[in-house]
Scaffold this motif. Structure first.
Motif, short mmCIF file in Angstrom:
data_model
loop_
_atom_site.label_atom_id
_atom_site.label_comp_id
_atom_site.label_asym_id
_atom_site.label_seq_id
_atom_site.Cartn_x
_atom_site.Cartn_y
_atom_site.Cartn_z
N ASN A 38 0.81 -1.21 0.00
CA ASN A 38 0.00 0.00 0.00
C ASN A 38 0.85 1.27 0.00
O ASN A 38 0.49 2.26 -0.63
CB ASN A 38 -0.95 -0.02 1.20
CG ASN A 38 -2.22 -0.80 0.88
OD1 ASN A 38 -2.75 -0.70 -0.23
ND2 ASN A 38 -2.69 -1.59 1.82
N ALA A 42 0.74 4.12 -2.80
CA ALA A 42 0.47 5.50 -2.43
C ALA A 42 1.56 6.44 -2.94
O ALA A 42 1.30 7.61 -3.26
CB ALA A 42 0.34 5.62 -0.91
N ASP A 251 -1.97 8.18 3.55
CA ASP A 251 -2.58 9.36 2.93
C ASP A 251 -1.51 10.39 2.57
O ASP A 251 -1.52 10.97 1.49
CB ASP A 251 -3.59 10.02 3.89
CG ASP A 251 -4.89 9.23 4.02
OD1 ASP A 251 -5.09 8.27 3.25
OD2 ASP A 251 -5.69 9.58 4.90
N MET C 192 -9.84 5.62 -6.80
CA MET C 192 -9.04 5.42 -5.59
C MET C 192 -8.80 3.94 -5.31
O MET C 192 -7.83 3.57 -4.66
CB MET C 192 -9.74 6.11 -4.42
CG MET C 192 -8.92 6.23 -3.15
SD MET C 192 -7.41 7.22 -3.33
CE MET C 192 -8.04 8.80 -2.73
N TYR C 195 -5.47 2.54 -5.92
CA TYR C 195 -4.34 2.96 -5.09
C TYR C 195 -4.23 2.17 -3.78
O TYR C 195 -3.46 2.53 -2.91
CB TYR C 195 -4.41 4.46 -4.82
CG TYR C 195 -4.01 5.26 -6.02
CD1 TYR C 195 -2.67 5.44 -6.34
CD2 TYR C 195 -4.97 5.80 -6.89
CE1 TYR C 195 -2.29 6.14 -7.48
CE2 TYR C 195 -4.60 6.51 -8.02
CZ TYR C 195 -3.26 6.68 -8.31
OH TYR C 195 -2.88 7.37 -9.43
N ILE C 196 -5.07 1.16 -3.63
CA ILE C 196 -4.86 0.25 -2.50
C ILE C 196 -4.70 -1.16 -3.03
O ILE C 196 -5.27 -1.52 -4.06
CB ILE C 196 -5.99 0.32 -1.43
CG1 ILE C 196 -7.35 -0.13 -1.97
CG2 ILE C 196 -6.12 1.73 -0.87
CD1 ILE C 196 -8.43 -0.19 -0.89
N ALA C 236 -14.94 6.74 -0.88
CA ALA C 236 -14.06 7.78 -1.41
C ALA C 236 -14.55 9.19 -1.11
O ALA C 236 -13.79 10.15 -1.25
CB ALA C 236 -13.90 7.59 -2.93
N PRO C 242 -5.41 7.11 0.16
CA PRO C 242 -5.72 5.68 0.13
C PRO C 242 -5.73 4.99 1.49
O PRO C 242 -6.35 3.93 1.64
CB PRO C 242 -4.63 5.10 -0.78
CG PRO C 242 -3.53 6.08 -0.77
CD PRO C 242 -4.15 7.42 -0.53
N GLN C 246 -9.03 3.06 2.46
CA GLN C 246 -9.02 1.62 2.72
C GLN C 246 -10.03 1.24 3.81
O GLN C 246 -10.73 0.23 3.71
CB GLN C 246 -7.62 1.28 3.23
CG GLN C 246 -7.04 0.00 2.78
CD GLN C 246 -5.69 -0.23 3.49
OE1 GLN C 246 -5.56 -1.17 4.24
NE2 GLN C 246 -4.73 0.65 3.29
#
Lengths: 269, 269, 269
Positions: A38, A42, A251, C192, C195-196, C236, C242, C246
């Protein structure tokens, strides 16, 4: 100003990372796999985890960097690391090593030393005790925690970096990055980072990501550590505890822009 | 008041845990490794995960407690558990067992029984079905979920604790902790804990942490369960769902102070 | 209106899932185990992870669906998948396959093809490159990332679904679900989610959960993808990055009610 140069470099590398989205092949431990994947996402990189001997060479060949982490090593995963590492060396793909817990058990110390003997490693990232254990067989690490300070190992580190022909990145309150000749320090970071698991491993993975877009391992490592440390500072601002912080750190890796990194990176010669 | 005594004990142990930061060696399942490591860190302990047969004995020797968890057991990890467990027994390091899913497959039940036969275990933590399966071969567990209530197994548990010479910690809406003679209940906790994976495993890991600073396993287990349950109550206050709750629970483990634990622990004889 | 039908179906299945709480047996990768277990719990299902050859058949026999995911495959885990898969086939338990990284290494492609050859699979969920690699040996996947778009593979997918007698769920900006005759698209989701790590794997696990309460794999898969995509949209809304996202995604899986799913699902023929 000379002091600004490494910070500007860090910002440029972050731009390059997000533009190129390099694939980072991780053979890493089971505790941190999810979090480091992750963190790589990110930051803009594309992580892949694969450790079967049947496939690691092919996977490494697709990657911009190979990250080896012995945090939950087994005899079989060590063989996979050697296969992947030799492939990376043959293709000039940078190899980053995290000798997690080296010094805590002979199996870990021996494995770290063996990987360094058989592979050409671009950057080694560890805490002071782990790094010291690579130079002195009598060093003891407490599980995965350092019992030595970064300052204590400075001289040994310089010599070890020189002998191994690699960059050492020793993380602690202030990080020390050296190739045996040049030495940089990074004073970003936040104490909350010590209360979540895998921050060391994540730092290593990010050094992998930056190494995929920067040939000089000294700059790749110091830039990655400044970026990660600054994200830690940003993430800690409103976090009441390590749970919230863990996510706020991801984040921050995502939202941090190049301007913030350039202004906030504290990298010094 | 007599009722306050176990709560005061719990608070004292939390102080000791944060002061001593004991190393907790976990041979545990792949699902919860990250979360339990983070929970141990948030509580003040220092987690290490290592399962290679080549190193588990050395790692255990560094630890204040050994936590064995069969959640994703393999033939090889079971051998590692036995090696580590024997080492712990030899060095008087407390061994905590979580028989995850015992009763769901014969491999799990057999392994749990084997570990109990070959090792001296300080505390067994499980749900009612898992604990029952250790006493009665015909018990069925539904995956890792209990199909029995804590009350149903009270008598069997008292007898089993007596026979095995170990403390049983059976968790549910109200937890029951017994050494066969004394029995305590802990009524802390929140139903949201059932909607995140690994809360049972995390309870077990925290019993390990408290066992590293308290010789009496009955008090170590009940204190850890009250601390964890109270953190669950605190974490659930503002959590709209299990994602946010997961992290709020870690925050609560970190921010809870001794006064809060003393006031909030509901441990009864 | 015809358009509402699949959305109403999705809502009904969510109700059934929460009422029945089916056990979902996952033999999956180490990166996503924790997250997919938490997603299954948040949705109402009961996850179990078990991969030892000694026990997978018994565990599968307890389950409402079996999810196979080759994300960190090994020779041993592949054998476990075959054992579990044959058991599932014998007991008419639906088998869902996620061929993570198929096309990136020959070991992955070969394994995916072998699993499809030896098992009767209800739904295959993958990105466009992974799915294409099952049909054409020369397809390359970039680690676990698609290099092809869903549109590019539409024709191949229809034919492949027909040949294999299985449902294909190809996820991307718009998901395509086909059994070779009928084709549905799902246009829920949020960028989004890219992105995880493990969103693809989680989608697959949720298809498993919906398959445990719905016999038609086309509806099970499209309903699960709409539910998951809508949870992504909801999660989101207030997530700065992210990390927060999550957890917000898990919250959304938990709090979403049938009315919201019925109104928000964008499933089209």
């Amino acid at each position: 100003m000379a002091v600004d140069k490494p910070a500007r470099k860090a910002a440029e590398l972050l731009t390059a990372l997000r533009a190129q989205r390099p694939l980072i092949h991780n053979i890493t431990n089971q505790v941190v796999m999810n979090y480091t994947a992750n963190a790589l996402l990110a930051s803009g990189a594309s992580p892949v985890m694969a450790h079967a001997q049947e496939e690691v060479e092919e996977m490494t060949a697709l990657a911009g960097a190979l990250v080896l982490n012995i945090g939950t090593l087994t005899a079989s995963s060590v063989e996979a690391m050697l296969l992947a590492g030799r492939q990376a060396n043959a293709l000039n793909i940078p190899v980053i090593l995290d000798p997690v817990g080296s010094g805590a058990t002979r199996f870990r110390t021996r494995t770290a030393v063996r990987l360094l003997g058989e592979l050409s490693v671009s950057v080694i990232r560890g805490n002071a005790s782990e790094i010291l254990s690579l130079a002195r067989a009598d060093t003891r690490t407490r599980g995965v925690d350092a019992v030595h300070g970064v300052d204590e190992v400075r001289e040994t580190a310089l010599q070890l970096a020189h002998t191994l022909g690699t960059v050492l990145a020793i993380t602690g309150a202030v990080d020390l990055i050296t190739d045996g000749k040049q030495t940089l320090t990074v004073s970003n970071g936040h104490e909350m980072m010590g209360y979540i698991t895998g921050t060391g491993c994540t730092a290593t993975a990010l050094i992998g990501a930056f190494s995929a877009v920067e040939k000089d391992p000294l700059h790749a490592a110091s830039s990655a550590l400044a970026y990660f440390g600054l994200a830690g500072e940003m993430g800690a601002r409103d976090a009441p505890g390590p749970g919230t912080f863990q996510m706020a750190l991801l984040d921050a890796l995502f939202v941090m822009d190049e301007k913030q990194l350039k202004a906030g990176a504290r990298i010094e010669a």
